[in-house]
Design a protein around this motif. Structure first.
Motif, short mmCIF file in Angstrom:
data_model
loop_
_atom_site.label_atom_id
_atom_site.label_comp_id
_atom_site.label_asym_id
_atom_site.label_seq_id
_atom_site.Cartn_x
_atom_site.Cartn_y
_atom_site.Cartn_z
N ASP A 114 12.56 -29.12 -9.26
CA ASP A 114 12.86 -28.47 -7.99
C ASP A 114 12.57 -26.98 -8.12
O ASP A 114 12.44 -26.45 -9.23
CB ASP A 114 14.32 -28.73 -7.58
N PRO A 115 12.43 -26.26 -7.00
CA PRO A 115 12.03 -24.85 -7.06
C PRO A 115 12.92 -23.97 -7.94
O PRO A 115 12.42 -23.12 -8.67
CB PRO A 115 12.07 -24.39 -5.59
N ALA A 116 14.23 -24.17 -7.91
CA ALA A 116 15.13 -23.33 -8.72
C ALA A 116 14.91 -23.60 -10.20
O ALA A 116 14.82 -22.66 -11.01
CB ALA A 116 16.58 -23.58 -8.34
N ALA A 117 14.81 -24.87 -10.59
CA ALA A 117 14.58 -25.22 -12.00
C ALA A 117 13.19 -24.74 -12.43
O ALA A 117 13.02 -24.27 -13.56
CB ALA A 117 14.73 -26.71 -12.21
N GLY A 124 18.86 -37.91 -22.48
CA GLY A 124 18.71 -38.60 -21.20
C GLY A 124 19.76 -38.25 -20.17
O GLY A 124 19.61 -38.55 -18.99
N SER A 125 20.85 -37.60 -20.59
CA SER A 125 21.92 -37.25 -19.65
C SER A 125 21.68 -35.90 -18.96
O SER A 125 22.44 -35.52 -18.08
CB SER A 125 23.27 -37.23 -20.37
N LEU A 126 20.63 -35.19 -19.35
CA LEU A 126 20.36 -33.87 -18.79
C LEU A 126 19.51 -33.96 -17.53
O LEU A 126 18.77 -34.92 -17.33
CB LEU A 126 19.63 -33.00 -19.82
N SER A 127 19.57 -32.92 -16.72
CA SER A 127 18.71 -32.83 -15.54
C SER A 127 17.26 -32.58 -15.98
O SER A 127 17.00 -32.24 -17.15
CB SER A 127 19.18 -31.68 -14.65
N GLY A 128 16.33 -32.72 -15.05
CA GLY A 128 14.92 -32.49 -15.37
C GLY A 128 14.65 -31.08 -15.88
O GLY A 128 13.91 -30.89 -16.85
N GLY A 129 15.25 -30.09 -15.24
CA GLY A 129 15.06 -28.71 -15.69
C GLY A 129 15.64 -28.47 -17.07
O GLY A 129 15.05 -27.77 -17.90
N GLN A 130 16.81 -29.06 -17.34
CA GLN A 130 17.41 -28.93 -18.66
C GLN A 130 16.55 -29.63 -19.71
O GLN A 130 16.34 -29.11 -20.81
CB GLN A 130 18.82 -29.51 -18.66
#
Length: 195
Positions: free
Chosen positions: A169-172, A136-142
């Motif tokens: 997001d576009p980069a992820a 749960g501590s990671l970003s959406g992309g991670q």
């Protein structure tokens, strides 16, 4: 050369409405095939039929045989990680289908060999350094990359991805799509992605 994933004559009905009308799809080992289309056109229904999650008419073959329970790994738009557990435990969960029941009840009982394999999967997606963090501590992309690592730990040769980047997001999104393409080529997976 025959395809690793073959969908033949897929037909799906919801009541009186036929959503899929005899669809055929071939995905070869080392190939990433994207299914594009408007909302409601049946893209996700096709993927769910290929995974055996939606009742359908037709055949789904993996390596020339009827699809088995462990032949296909799934990556969903909603990532479905257990956010309070570690990243490593989430990846180990990809192997639950091949573990004895006693080893699958509590993450601390995951065998050492499985934990090492899961670390290798995390390394493949560039997140080995986050193995002991809470998911749960990671970003959406991670988190989506953890979901891909979990699918790799399942050892399936076919990877089905349903809108895997729509919430990113576009980069992820570019990073996750690049990872799926790379894994198709380097791991010789057949990847079918709905975008």
């Amino acid at each position: 050369m025959s395809a690793l994933l073959e969908v033949r004559g897929a037909r799906v009905r919801y009541g009186d409405r036929e959503v899929l009308h005899g669809v055929d799809v071939d995905v070869h080992a080392g190939e990433l095939l994207a299914v594009l289309g408007a909302n409601g056109s049946g893209k996700s229904t096709l993927l769910r039929a290929a995974a055996g999650l939606t009742p359908h008419l037709g055949r789904v073959l993996v390596d020339g045989r009827p699809r088995g329970r462990l032949d296909v790994a799934l990556v969903f738009q909603r990532i479905h990680l257990v956010t309070r557990c570690t990243v490593l435990d989430n990846v180990c969960a990809g192997a639950l289908g091949r573990l004895p029941l006693r080893s699958s009840l509590v993450p601390s009982l995951f065998p050492r060999a499985l934990r090492e394999e899961a670390m290798g999967c995390l390394d493949r997606v560039g997140l080995a350094d986050r193995a002991h963090d809470r998911a749960g501590s990671l970003s959406g992309g991670q988190q989506q990359r953890v979901a891909v690592a979990r699918a790799l730990c399942q050892r399936a040769r076919v990877l089905l991805a349903d809108e895997p980047v729509s919430a990113l997001d576009p980069a992820a999104a570019e990073q996750v799509l690049g990872l799926l393409a790379e894994l198709a080529h380097t791991e010789h997976l057949a990847v079918l992605a709905v975008l």
